[in-house]
Design a protein around this motif. Structure first.
Motif, PDB file in Angstrom:
ATOM      1  N   LYS A 220      -2.074  24.775 -71.716  1.00  0.00           N
ATOM      2  CA  LYS A 220      -3.294  24.705 -72.528  1.00  0.00           C
ATOM      3  C   LYS A 220      -3.243  23.517 -73.486  1.00  0.00           C
ATOM      4  CE  LYS A 220      -6.511  27.738 -74.964  1.00  0.00           C
ATOM      5  NZ  LYS A 220      -6.784  29.136 -75.359  1.00  0.00           N
ATOM      6  N   VAL A 221      -2.075  23.283 -74.096  1.00  0.00           N
ATOM      7  CA  VAL A 221      -1.908  22.122 -74.973  1.00  0.00           C
ATOM      8  C   VAL A 221      -2.127  20.837 -74.188  1.00  0.00           C
ATOM      9  CG1 VAL A 221      -0.288  20.818 -76.397  1.00  0.00           C
ATOM     10  CG2 VAL A 221      -0.377  23.304 -76.590  1.00  0.00           C
ATOM     11  N   SER A 222      -1.561  20.777 -72.976  1.00  0.00           N
ATOM     12  CA  SER A 222      -1.730  19.587 -72.137  1.00  0.00           C
ATOM     13  C   SER A 222      -3.200  19.348 -71.813  1.00  0.00           C
ATOM     14  CB  SER A 222      -0.922  19.729 -70.842  1.00  0.00           C
ATOM     15  OG  SER A 222       0.456  19.756 -71.112  1.00  0.00           O
ATOM     16  N   LEU A 232       1.775  22.849 -64.646  1.00  0.00           N
ATOM     17  CA  LEU A 232       2.203  23.889 -65.588  1.00  0.00           C
ATOM     18  C   LEU A 232       1.418  25.169 -65.375  1.00  0.00           C
ATOM     19  CD1 LEU A 232       2.666  21.911 -68.934  1.00  0.00           C
ATOM     20  CD2 LEU A 232       4.429  23.253 -67.762  1.00  0.00           C
ATOM     21  N   ASN A 233       0.130  25.017 -65.097  1.00  0.00           N
ATOM     22  CA  ASN A 233      -0.709  26.187 -64.873  1.00  0.00           C
ATOM     23  C   ASN A 233      -0.269  26.952 -63.630  1.00  0.00           C
ATOM     24  OD1 ASN A 233      -2.979  27.622 -65.957  1.00  0.00           O
ATOM     25  ND2 ASN A 233      -4.087  27.092 -64.106  1.00  0.00           N
ATOM     26  N   LYS A 256      -0.591  38.559 -75.832  1.00  0.00           N
ATOM     27  CA  LYS A 256      -0.376  38.767 -74.404  1.00  0.00           C
ATOM     28  C   LYS A 256      -1.438  37.997 -73.620  1.00  0.00           C
ATOM     29  CE  LYS A 256       0.854  40.942 -70.522  1.00  0.00           C
ATOM     30  NZ  LYS A 256       2.088  40.543 -69.834  1.00  0.00           N
ATOM     31  N   VAL A 257      -1.040  37.391 -72.486  1.00  0.00           N
ATOM     32  CA  VAL A 257      -1.960  36.650 -71.618  1.00  0.00           C
ATOM     33  C   VAL A 257      -1.962  37.303 -70.244  1.00  0.00           C
ATOM     34  CG1 VAL A 257      -2.396  34.419 -70.489  1.00  0.00           C
ATOM     35  CG2 VAL A 257      -1.632  34.486 -72.865  1.00  0.00           C
ATOM     36  N   VAL A 264      -8.488  30.808 -64.958  1.00  0.00           N
ATOM     37  CA  VAL A 264      -9.722  30.121 -65.353  1.00  0.00           C
ATOM     38  C   VAL A 264      -9.462  28.920 -66.271  1.00  0.00           C
ATOM     39  CG1 VAL A 264     -11.075  32.212 -65.135  1.00  0.00           C
ATOM     40  CG2 VAL A 264     -10.131  31.608 -67.369  1.00  0.00           C
ATOM     41  N   LEU A 265      -8.180  28.657 -66.584  1.00  0.00           N
ATOM     42  CA  LEU A 265      -7.893  27.537 -67.471  1.00  0.00           C
ATOM     43  C   LEU A 265      -8.290  26.217 -66.824  1.00  0.00           C
ATOM     44  CD1 LEU A 265      -6.624  26.576 -70.152  1.00  0.00           C
ATOM     45  CD2 LEU A 265      -4.446  26.362 -68.941  1.00  0.00           C
TER      46      LEU A 265
END
Length: 265
Positions: A220-222, A232-233, A256-257, A264-265
């Motif tokens: 997410k940071v990337s 990474l995803n 928690k994720v 969907v990221l």
């Protein structure tokens, strides 16, 4: 793997310790009826969750109405089955009788089960009156009680205060780091828009104990920085499929994720 095994061994020992601290030294209890109540309590604690156990706690309370441990242990099954009204009546009685002993448990439960973050803060700040300094571990052993206090501030919108508390804990000499400390600090920094500090803590978390949620937030940071995040995803999804995720008994970990979020990221 070796670091994870050390974490696992530490928390296994903590579980054993937690199971033994329910027992009370009845020789230190004053009054004949209260000693009998204590013995009943110790017997009933070994049968936690059974009808005989609850009957034992009832008899202990009848013999010694000021014996706080009996109220606390009697409350536990109500918490586990979701009867929070009855749980609160009993745990409030235990805290009223012995706040030093039971505030930590009530505060952690408000955080972990009820998501009552303001109530958790009130209890854990109140505990400082009786236990200045190190407040010990949370009931499930995942965090220090001070870390629970910090996360509760974060959940209440006081993220700068939360990050400050966690940074001080991690820098303190002799602090026993929990399994998810750097992860929670990283998420807090991400929510503050401080991406360098967020990534720094996600990387530290990966070196200690990596899991899907941590990899998801690294991706997410990337993405936020317009950098390649797809590898990474995909790694986060793979790690999720391997079962390397944040777990908790009877409830869900804070931050928690779930796979849908990763997809969907």
């Amino acid at each position: 793997m070796e670091k994870f095994q050390r974490y696992y061994l530490s928390f296994l020992l903590l579980i054993v310790y937690t199971n033994t601290i329910a027992q009370v030294n009845c020789n230190a209890v004053e009054g004949e009826n209260c000693k009998k109540a204590c013995e009943l309590y110790n017997w009933a604690s070994d049968l936690q969750g059974l009808a005989e156990s609850q009957e034992g706690f009832d008899k202990a309370i009848e013999l010694c109405p000021d014996f706080s441990h009996a109220y606390m242990e009697k409350a536990v099954p109500y918490l586990k089955k979701g009867d929070f009204v009855t749980w609160k009546i009993l745990i409030d009685k235990a805290v009223a009788l012995n706040p030093k002993m039971h505030l930590s448990y009530r505060g952690w439960t408000k955080f972990q089960f009820l998501r009552d973050y303001k109530g958790a803060i009130q209890d854990l700040e109140g505990l400082n009156i009786y236990e200045p300094g190190d407040l010990g571990r949370s009931q499930n052993g995942d965090y220090s009680t001070d870390l629970v206090r910090a996360i509760s501030y974060s959940a209440s919108g006081q993220k700068e205060k939360a990050s400050g508390i966690i940074e001080r804990l991690l820098a303190a000499r002799g602090y026993a780091k929990g399994m998810f400390d750097h992860y929670q600090l990283g998420v807090t920094y991400l929510e503050l828009g401080r991406y360098d500090k967020a990534l720094e803590n996600f990387e530290k978390q990966s070196k200690g104990y990596g899991f899907a949620e941590n990899t998801y937030f690294k991706s997410k940071v990337s993405k936020i920085r317009n950098k390649d995040y797809l590898d990474l995803n995909m790694l986060a999804l793979q790690t999720y499929d391997e079962g390397k995720t944040m777990k908790a008994v009877c409830t869900h970990q804070f931050n928690k994720v779930y796979t849908q979020q990763v997809e969907v990221l």
